[in-house]
Write a protein that holds these residues in place. Structure first.
Motif, PDB file in Angstrom:
ATOM      1  N   ARG A   3       0.858  -1.188   0.000  1.00 47.68           N
ATOM      2  CA  ARG A   3       0.000   0.000   0.000  1.00 47.68           C
ATOM      3  C   ARG A   3       0.903   1.250   0.000  1.00 47.68           C
ATOM      4  O   ARG A   3       1.816   1.355   0.819  1.00 47.68           O
ATOM      5  CB  ARG A   3      -0.900  -0.024   1.215  1.00 47.68           C
ATOM      6  N   ILE A   4       0.606   2.184  -0.926  1.00 48.80           N
ATOM      7  CA  ILE A   4       1.399   3.433  -1.047  1.00 48.80           C
ATOM      8  C   ILE A   4       0.730   4.500  -0.209  1.00 48.80           C
ATOM      9  O   ILE A   4      -0.475   4.702  -0.269  1.00 48.80           O
ATOM     10  CB  ILE A   4       1.500   3.906  -2.512  1.00 48.80           C
ATOM     11  N   LYS A   5       1.541   5.141   0.619  1.00 54.82           N
ATOM     12  CA  LYS A   5       1.016   6.191   1.487  1.00 54.82           C
ATOM     13  C   LYS A   5       1.461   7.568   0.996  1.00 54.82           C
ATOM     14  O   LYS A   5       2.557   7.729   0.486  1.00 54.82           O
ATOM     15  CB  LYS A   5       1.496   5.978   2.926  1.00 54.82           C
ATOM     16  N   TYR A   6       0.543   8.556   1.211  1.00 58.19           N
ATOM     17  CA  TYR A   6       0.810   9.955   0.811  1.00 58.19           C
ATOM     18  C   TYR A   6       0.556  10.871   1.998  1.00 58.19           C
ATOM     19  O   TYR A   6      -0.179  10.518   2.921  1.00 58.19           O
ATOM     20  CB  TYR A   6      -0.115  10.356  -0.338  1.00 58.19           C
ATOM     21  N   TYR A   7       1.178  12.035   1.904  1.00 58.85           N
ATOM     22  CA  TYR A   7       0.887  13.071   2.913  1.00 58.85           C
ATOM     23  C   TYR A   7       0.731  14.407   2.165  1.00 58.85           C
ATOM     24  O   TYR A   7       1.222  14.604   1.056  1.00 58.85           O
ATOM     25  CB  TYR A   7       2.021  13.146   3.956  1.00 58.85           C
ATOM     26  N   TYR A   8       0.013  15.403   2.780  1.00 53.59           N
ATOM     27  CA  TYR A   8      -0.253  16.700   2.135  1.00 53.59           C
ATOM     28  C   TYR A   8       0.824  17.682   2.569  1.00 53.59           C
ATOM     29  O   TYR A   8       0.993  17.961   3.752  1.00 53.59           O
ATOM     30  CB  TYR A   8      -1.633  17.208   2.555  1.00 53.59           C
ATOM     31  N   ASP A   9       1.534  18.171   1.554  1.00 52.56           N
ATOM     32  CA  ASP A   9       2.600  19.144   1.801  1.00 52.56           C
ATOM     33  C   ASP A   9       2.009  20.548   1.691  1.00 52.56           C
ATOM     34  O   ASP A   9       1.542  20.952   0.628  1.00 52.56           O
ATOM     35  CB  ASP A   9       3.734  18.965   0.777  1.00 52.56           C
ATOM     36  N   THR A  10       1.989  21.252   2.842  1.00 55.15           N
ATOM     37  CA  THR A  10       1.362  22.596   2.880  1.00 55.15           C
ATOM     38  C   THR A  10       2.169  23.610   2.109  1.00 55.15           C
ATOM     39  O   THR A  10       1.631  24.645   1.701  1.00 55.15           O
ATOM     40  CB  THR A  10       1.215  23.041   4.332  1.00 55.15           C
ATOM     41  N   GLU A  11       3.420  23.368   1.915  1.00 50.45           N
ATOM     42  CA  GLU A  11       4.236  24.338   1.186  1.00 50.45           C
ATOM     43  C   GLU A  11       3.976  24.265  -0.315  1.00 50.45           C
ATOM     44  O   GLU A  11       3.920  25.299  -1.007  1.00 50.45           O
ATOM     45  CB  GLU A  11       5.731  24.085   1.472  1.00 50.45           C
ATOM     46  N   THR A  12       3.846  23.057  -0.762  1.00 53.78           N
ATOM     47  CA  THR A  12       3.636  22.909  -2.205  1.00 53.78           C
ATOM     48  C   THR A  12       2.170  22.737  -2.527  1.00 53.78           C
ATOM     49  O   THR A  12       1.773  22.758  -3.690  1.00 53.78           O
ATOM     50  CB  THR A  12       4.389  21.684  -2.741  1.00 53.78           C
ATOM     51  N   CYS A  13       1.355  22.633  -1.517  1.00 58.32           N
ATOM     52  CA  CYS A  13      -0.080  22.395  -1.673  1.00 58.32           C
ATOM     53  C   CYS A  13      -0.348  21.187  -2.571  1.00 58.32           C
ATOM     54  O   CYS A  13      -1.233  21.184  -3.416  1.00 58.32           O
ATOM     55  CB  CYS A  13      -0.795  23.651  -2.232  1.00 58.32           C
ATOM     56  N   LYS A  14       0.492  20.167  -2.323  1.00 62.59           N
ATOM     57  CA  LYS A  14       0.344  18.929  -3.092  1.00 62.59           C
ATOM     58  C   LYS A  14       0.454  17.725  -2.136  1.00 62.59           C
ATOM     59  O   LYS A  14       1.023  17.794  -1.054  1.00 62.59           O
ATOM     60  CB  LYS A  14       1.437  18.820  -4.178  1.00 62.59           C
ATOM     61  N   TYR A  15      -0.083  16.630  -2.663  1.00 64.32           N
ATOM     62  CA  TYR A  15       0.108  15.356  -1.955  1.00 64.32           C
ATOM     63  C   TYR A  15       1.433  14.746  -2.392  1.00 64.32           C
ATOM     64  O   TYR A  15       1.664  14.529  -3.568  1.00 64.32           O
ATOM     65  CB  TYR A  15      -1.027  14.395  -2.262  1.00 64.32           C
ATOM     66  N   GLU A  16       2.250  14.520  -1.393  1.00 63.13           N
ATOM     67  CA  GLU A  16       3.573  13.932  -1.690  1.00 63.13           C
ATOM     68  C   GLU A  16       3.589  12.452  -1.197  1.00 63.13           C
ATOM     69  O   GLU A  16       2.961  12.090  -0.206  1.00 63.13           O
ATOM     70  CB  GLU A  16       4.684  14.717  -0.997  1.00 63.13           C
ATOM     71  N   ARG A  17       4.309  11.710  -1.950  1.00 64.21           N
ATOM     72  CA  ARG A  17       4.427  10.273  -1.579  1.00 64.21           C
ATOM     73  C   ARG A  17       5.344  10.127  -0.353  1.00 64.21           C
ATOM     74  O   ARG A  17       6.415  10.726  -0.279  1.00 64.21           O
ATOM     75  CB  ARG A  17       5.016   9.488  -2.742  1.00 64.21           C
ATOM     76  N   VAL A  18       4.876   9.264   0.631  1.00 67.19           N
ATOM     77  CA  VAL A  18       5.675   9.032   1.854  1.00 67.19           C
ATOM     78  C   VAL A  18       6.798   8.070   1.517  1.00 67.19           C
ATOM     79  O   VAL A  18       6.576   6.975   0.990  1.00 67.19           O
ATOM     80  CB  VAL A  18       4.807   8.451   2.984  1.00 67.19           C
ATOM     81  N   LYS A  19       7.982   8.482   1.868  1.00 63.45           N
ATOM     82  CA  LYS A  19       9.158   7.631   1.633  1.00 63.45           C
ATOM     83  C   LYS A  19       9.554   6.931   2.961  1.00 63.45           C
ATOM     84  O   LYS A  19       9.872   7.618   3.941  1.00 63.45           O
ATOM     85  CB  LYS A  19      10.324   8.470   1.110  1.00 63.45           C
ATOM     86  N   VAL A  20       9.463   5.607   2.942  1.00 61.45           N
ATOM     87  CA  VAL A  20       9.783   4.804   4.159  1.00 61.45           C
ATOM     88  C   VAL A  20      11.278   4.474   4.167  1.00 61.45           C
ATOM     89  O   VAL A  20      11.814   3.950   3.200  1.00 61.45           O
ATOM     90  CB  VAL A  20       8.972   3.507   4.174  1.00 61.45           C
ATOM     91  N   LYS A  21      11.868   4.836   5.335  1.00 63.74           N
ATOM     92  CA  LYS A  21      13.296   4.552   5.479  1.00 63.74           C
ATOM     93  C   LYS A  21      13.506   3.075   5.894  1.00 63.74           C
ATOM     94  O   LYS A  21      12.693   2.468   6.588  1.00 63.74           O
ATOM     95  CB  LYS A  21      13.913   5.460   6.538  1.00 63.74           C
ATOM     96  N   THR A  22      14.616   2.564   5.453  1.00 64.47           N
ATOM     97  CA  THR A  22      14.980   1.166   5.811  1.00 64.47           C
ATOM     98  C   THR A  22      15.085   0.988   7.315  1.00 64.47           C
ATOM     99  O   THR A  22      14.678  -0.029   7.892  1.00 64.47           O
ATOM    100  CB  THR A  22      16.309   0.788   5.150  1.00 64.47           C
ATOM    101  N   GLN A  23      15.620   1.980   7.997  1.00 69.32           N
ATOM    102  CA  GLN A  23      15.781   1.918   9.459  1.00 69.32           C
ATOM    103  C   GLN A  23      14.419   1.786  10.139  1.00 69.32           C
ATOM    104  O   GLN A  23      14.263   1.026  11.093  1.00 69.32           O
ATOM    105  CB  GLN A  23      16.508   3.186   9.940  1.00 69.32           C
ATOM    106  N   ASP A  24      13.444   2.544   9.594  1.00 68.64           N
ATOM    107  CA  ASP A  24      12.104   2.466  10.178  1.00 68.64           C
ATOM    108  C   ASP A  24      11.491   1.076   9.965  1.00 68.64           C
ATOM    109  O   ASP A  24      10.792   0.559  10.855  1.00 68.64           O
ATOM    110  CB  ASP A  24      11.205   3.523   9.546  1.00 68.64           C
ATOM    111  N   VAL A  25      11.738   0.514   8.792  1.00 67.57           N
ATOM    112  CA  VAL A  25      11.216  -0.832   8.509  1.00 67.57           C
ATOM    113  C   VAL A  25      11.784  -1.853   9.494  1.00 67.57           C
ATOM    114  O   VAL A  25      11.079  -2.699  10.054  1.00 67.57           O
ATOM    115  CB  VAL A  25      11.533  -1.240   7.065  1.00 67.57           C
ATOM    116  N   ILE A  26      13.088  -1.719   9.732  1.00 66.45           N
ATOM    117  CA  ILE A  26      13.758  -2.658  10.656  1.00 66.45           C
ATOM    118  C   ILE A  26      13.216  -2.505  12.067  1.00 66.45           C
ATOM    119  O   ILE A  26      12.916  -3.487  12.761  1.00 66.45           O
ATOM    120  CB  ILE A  26      15.279  -2.457  10.622  1.00 66.45           C
ATOM    121  N   LEU A  27      13.055  -1.229  12.491  1.00 66.18           N
ATOM    122  CA  LEU A  27      12.546  -0.983  13.858  1.00 66.18           C
ATOM    123  C   LEU A  27      11.127  -1.507  14.006  1.00 66.18           C
ATOM    124  O   LEU A  27      10.769  -2.098  15.037  1.00 66.18           O
ATOM    125  CB  LEU A  27      12.601   0.516  14.149  1.00 66.18           C
ATOM    126  N   ASN A  28      10.342  -1.262  12.964  1.00 70.18           N
ATOM    127  CA  ASN A  28       8.960  -1.763  13.020  1.00 70.18           C
ATOM    128  C   ASN A  28       8.913  -3.292  13.101  1.00 70.18           C
ATOM    129  O   ASN A  28       8.123  -3.882  13.844  1.00 70.18           O
ATOM    130  CB  ASN A  28       8.181  -1.286  11.800  1.00 70.18           C
TER     131      ASN A  28
END
Length: 326
Positions: A3-28
C-alpha cells in the motif's frame, strides 16, 4: 501489492508520496517481533500453569513409580524385621534355655558397623530422593547384619543340640541287667555288711543277683577303657568311659563281649554275669563314677522304669543288708 502512502505538503499544496526509510522498517519489524515473542511467552507460561509437558508427565510417572517401589520394599523390610525378631525371641527364650545356653546380648544383635562412612558414595552423588535411598540402604544393611548374627546363632544351637544329644546318650540311664520284676537288686549303695569281714564298709555300687551267664548291658554310650581279669577284688572287670565325666564299672563277670578301645552303645551286651574275684554268689557289682567320685547308681535307672517301679527300686536299694562282693 504494498500500500502506497501519501501526505499533504502545505508548502507545495500537493500530496507527496511518503518515503519509508529502511531503518524504520527494521525498527517496526523488531517491535512486531518483540511483541509476538512476548505474547508467545505469556501464552506458554499460561499453558504451563495449567497443563504438563510430555517430559514432565514422564518424570512425574517415574517418580510415582519409584515411590511405589520404595514403599513396597520398605514394607518388605519391616515384615522381615518382624519375622527376624520372632526368630530371635524363640532362639533366646526357647532353644537356648532348653540347651542351657545364655541368650545373645541385645547389644550384639543390634550392633552397627563403625569406622568409615559406608554410605559416602551415595551421599556424595547428586541424585534425586537421596535421603530415601540412604534410609532404605541402611535398613537393608542392618537387616543383613542381624540375619548373619542369627544364622551364626543357629550354628551354635546345632552344635549345642548335638553335644546335648551326645551328653544324654553318655548318661547312665538303664539297669545293667534285665530286672523287670525288680527281684535282682540284692544290695544297694552305702554302708553294708562286708561278706567276708562281717563289718560295715562303704559299698560303692549296687549288686544284682543273677545266674551265671545272664547278659550285662552297657548303660550308656561310651568307649571301653578296661577289660581286666583279677583273681580277687573285682574279679573280671569292664570299665566304660562315657565322656562328660561319666564312667561305669561292671565287676565279677564271667565272660567278656567287648575289648579295650571298643565303642559301645546303650543296651549293647558287654559280657555276662559271673562269680569271679571276691564274690560270695553269682552277681554283678555295678558302679557309676562322676568325675573321680563314686555315686549311687540307683539315681540313674530312670530310662527303663516307670515312677512306681523307680520308687520300689529306691526302697530296695536303701535296705542295709550284706553285700555279695566288693
Amino acid at each position: 501489492m504494498a500500500r502506497i502512502k501519501y501526505y499533504y505538503d502545505t508548502e507545495t499544496c500537493k500530496y507527496e508520496r511518503v518515503k519509508v526509510k529502511t531503518q524504520d522498517v527494521i525498527l517496526n519489524f523488531l517491535g512486531l517481533a518483540s511483541l509476538i515473542v512476548a505474547v508467545a511467552a505469556g501464552l506458554l507460561m499460561l499453558y504451563n500453569s495449567y497443563f504438563e509437558s510430555p517430559k514432565e508427565v514422564m518424570l512425574r510417572n517415574e517418580v510415582a513409580e519409584m515411590e511405589y517401589y520404595y514403599e513396597h520394599l520398605n514394607e518388605e523390610v519391616v515384615k522381615l524385621n518382624e519375622i527376624l525378631a520372632a526368630l530371635e525371641k524363640r532362639d533366646d527364650d526357647v532353644y537356648r534355655v532348653v540347651l542351657g545356653a545364655e541368650p545373645i546380648d541385645p547389644s550384639i544383635r543390634d550392633a552397627g558397623i563403625g569406622g568409615v562412612d559406608r554410605y559416602s558414595e551415595i551421599r556424595n552423588k547428586n541424585i534425586d530422593h537421596k535421603e530415601l535411598i540412604l534410609s532404605l540402604t541402611e535398613d537393608v544393611d542392618k537387616l543383613r547384619r542381624k540375619m548373619y548374627i542369627q544364622s551364626k546363632s543357629y550354628d551354635d544351637i546345632v552344635e549345642l543340640a548335638d553335644n546335648k544329644a551326645k551328653m544324654f546318650a553318655a548318661i547312665p540311664a538303664i539297669q545293667p541287667i534285665s530286672n523287670k520284676e525288680l527281684i535282682r537288686l540284692a544290695s544297694g549303695f552305702g554302708y553294708r555288711i562286708h561278706p567276708v569281714y562281717k563289718v560295715k564298709k562303704l559299698h560303692t555300687g549296687i549288686d544284682f543277683s543273677a545266674p551265671i551267664g545272664t547278659p550285662i548291658y552297657a548303660t550308656a554310650d561310651g568307649t571301653v577303657t578296661k577289660v581286666k581279669v583279677r583273681f580277687s577284688g573285682y574279679g573280671k572287670l569292664v570299665e566304660i568311659d562315657h565322656g562328660f565325666g561319666f564312667k561305669t564299672r561292671y565287676a565279677h563277670m564271667h565272660e567278656f563281649e567287648v575289648r579295650e578301645g571298643q565303642k559301645v552303645k546303650r543296651g549293647q551286651i558287654i559280657g555276662y554275669v559271673g562269680n569271679t574275684g571276691l564274690s560270695t554268689a553269682p552277681h554283678l557289682h555295678y558302679e557309676v563314677i562322676k568325675g573321680s567320685k563314686k555315686i549311687n547308681p540307683v539315681h540313674y535307672f530312670f530310662n527303663d522304669l516307670n515312677p512306681d517301679d523307680y520308687e520300689k527300686v529306691i526302697e530296695l536299694a536303701s535296705i542295709e543288708n550284706q553285700s555279695l562282693g566288693m
